[in-house]
Design a protein around this motif. Sequence first.
Motif, PDB file in Angstrom:
ATOM      1  N   SER A 128     -10.869 -38.348 -28.017  1.00  0.00           N
ATOM      2  CA  SER A 128     -11.282 -37.522 -28.601  1.00  0.00           C
ATOM      3  C   SER A 128     -11.877 -38.223 -30.007  1.00  0.00           C
ATOM      4  O   SER A 128     -11.515 -39.299 -30.096  1.00  0.00           O
ATOM      5  CB  SER A 128     -10.192 -36.321 -29.099  1.00  0.00           C
ATOM      6  N   LYS A 187     -13.175 -37.202 -34.262  1.00  0.00           N
ATOM      7  CA  LYS A 187     -13.149 -36.228 -35.516  1.00  0.00           C
ATOM      8  C   LYS A 187     -14.433 -36.742 -36.107  1.00  0.00           C
ATOM      9  O   LYS A 187     -14.727 -37.911 -36.600  1.00  0.00           O
ATOM     10  CB  LYS A 187     -11.988 -36.531 -36.228  1.00  0.00           C
ATOM     11  N   ASN A 233     -16.098 -29.137 -24.018  1.00  0.00           N
ATOM     12  CA  ASN A 233     -15.917 -28.484 -25.175  1.00  0.00           C
ATOM     13  C   ASN A 233     -16.660 -27.195 -24.959  1.00  0.00           C
ATOM     14  O   ASN A 233     -17.740 -26.777 -25.651  1.00  0.00           O
ATOM     15  CB  ASN A 233     -16.495 -29.273 -26.484  1.00  0.00           C
ATOM     16  N   THR A 258     -14.346 -31.601 -37.548  1.00  0.00           N
ATOM     17  CA  THR A 258     -14.180 -31.119 -36.182  1.00  0.00           C
ATOM     18  C   THR A 258     -13.770 -31.893 -35.073  1.00  0.00           C
ATOM     19  O   THR A 258     -14.323 -33.203 -35.019  1.00  0.00           O
ATOM     20  CB  THR A 258     -15.493 -30.245 -35.858  1.00  0.00           C
ATOM     21  N   ARG A 259     -12.757 -31.872 -34.624  1.00  0.00           N
ATOM     22  CA  ARG A 259     -12.204 -32.734 -33.510  1.00  0.00           C
ATOM     23  C   ARG A 259     -12.894 -31.911 -32.055  1.00  0.00           C
ATOM     24  O   ARG A 259     -12.970 -31.061 -31.564  1.00  0.00           O
ATOM     25  CB  ARG A 259     -10.622 -32.526 -33.530  1.00  0.00           C
ATOM     26  N   GLU A 277     -13.271 -33.124 -27.677  1.00  0.00           N
ATOM     27  CA  GLU A 277     -12.538 -33.899 -26.549  1.00  0.00           C
ATOM     28  C   GLU A 277     -13.779 -34.769 -25.953  1.00  0.00           C
ATOM     29  O   GLU A 277     -14.943 -34.029 -25.636  1.00  0.00           O
ATOM     30  CB  GLU A 277     -12.117 -32.730 -25.599  1.00  0.00           C
ATOM     31  N   GLU A 317     -15.098 -43.012 -27.913  1.00  0.00           N
ATOM     32  CA  GLU A 317     -14.571 -43.196 -29.178  1.00  0.00           C
ATOM     33  C   GLU A 317     -15.372 -44.303 -29.808  1.00  0.00           C
ATOM     34  O   GLU A 317     -15.884 -43.981 -31.085  1.00  0.00           O
ATOM     35  CB  GLU A 317     -13.009 -43.550 -29.014  1.00  0.00           C
TER      36      GLU A 317
END
Length: 500
Positions: free
Chosen positions: A352, A354, A386, A399-400, A402, A408
């Motif tokens: 994930s 952010k 998402n 906002t997080r 996937e 990442e």
Amino acid sequence: MRISPRMLIMLAVAALTACAGAGTATTRPVAAGKVDEAAINALYAKLDEDSRRFESGLALAGSGDMSAAQAETSAAMDDMQASAVTCETTPGCDGSRFVSAYDRLLRRSLQASPVESGASLEALADEPSRESGEDSPVIASLPAMQRTITLLNGRELADILVTNEAVKAGLEKWLTQYRPNLMTAYVNYQFMRYRMWPEYHKAGLPEALLFGMMAKESGGRVHAVSRSGASGPLQFMPATGLRFGLGSKDGFDQRFDPGMSTRANAAYINEQLNRLNGNLELVIAAYNGGEGRIGRLAARSGASSFWDPKIYSELPSETRDYVPMVLAAAWLFLHPERYNLDFPKINAYPGSIKLAEPASLAELTVCLGNTGNMYDGWFRTLRNLNPALDPQKKLETGTRLEVPVQLEAAYSSQCVSGRWVQLASELNAATASMTPSRSSARSSGSTNTYTVRKGDNLAAIARRTGCTSTREIAELNRIRAPQYRIKAGQKLRLPSCSGR
């Protein structure tokens, strides 16, 4: 010393069968629990390592070093047995992979060198030409795998593949003109697997069936919508989706959620397996052609097989094609090596991010580029993981999302600042400027009209008309969710910004 082919085969078969018969008393039912993707992938990696070690042992035997060969093959198979038992008690682990590996290694050992004239394969290996899973000592020692194997990897399906031209034709289609679709479906599925496979595992269903249905239904495109209104990765019609818990929440059609739609699909499959006496082909036919139609045909004709002319000849061509294509895709998922098929290796660990700055999924796709050798980019994957998000809408800082874990680091290095962020923002702004706002359309109070054509559904009309949504059209025309029923010839009001 030159080893004889017979000795080579006997060595390999002895290592495989001796290991496969061990450990029966230690097995226990699969425990329910949270899926540990890291642990599962570690088991799969160990399986690959042990397979390579076994083949190295075969090479040593071929060169005449029998002592080292026996040590390598035995150690490899001991490890594989231990991993298989661990897999059985690990939620989410696919035991059929271990069965397929056993089958492949047994065949590899028998093909390593021609058999001497007069030698009997049956005497050496206890009929090694069986399909994996048929009376396999591996399966005998791992009873919790039985349902996964018997539904798709046992004698019934093997017999179909031998005698049924329709399934063979399906295999050829997937391996020729639909090969790109199959590969795309596989890639899409791998990134969503952590959301989808646990639902099938909990329902006691085989992963290969899930893949076969998804490949045929949507190719792993979460937002797929058919002309008839079926939606999502597993293409639920509105009424059927609602029956299995897929409604609308905060404007989001839950048929687009990969985990929820898989749970609904598994519930449907198990319901129909009970109703249709466990006949997998009839269940698959019911999924496509309707359980009412299949149930009536089976009851009226007295036939118990999809292939019986009393049923098969009464079905529409779409369903007659659908069933063998699903079975063929499932079989290829289990046994790609038998068909000169090599699925890509995907780093699909879930992760994930952010958002450090506002960004849309479209902007992230641009700045991520072909990271990780993803030749067609990350747009589909970001949308699939998402599904409730508008891909063009800027998301707020914090906002997080996937994402696959490999993105990442790429996000931090490429999508927080720099030239690609600027480019993505410019392109997104240009797209926004070409799309009139929905609010301006609503405030103007004016509308256009659209005449529904045969095969239309609200989602397709919304996409075609550009600046509206399924929900807006439904609200404007007082069409009730979640079925959104419309009919050919019906005139719909649309926001005035719609462009056709």
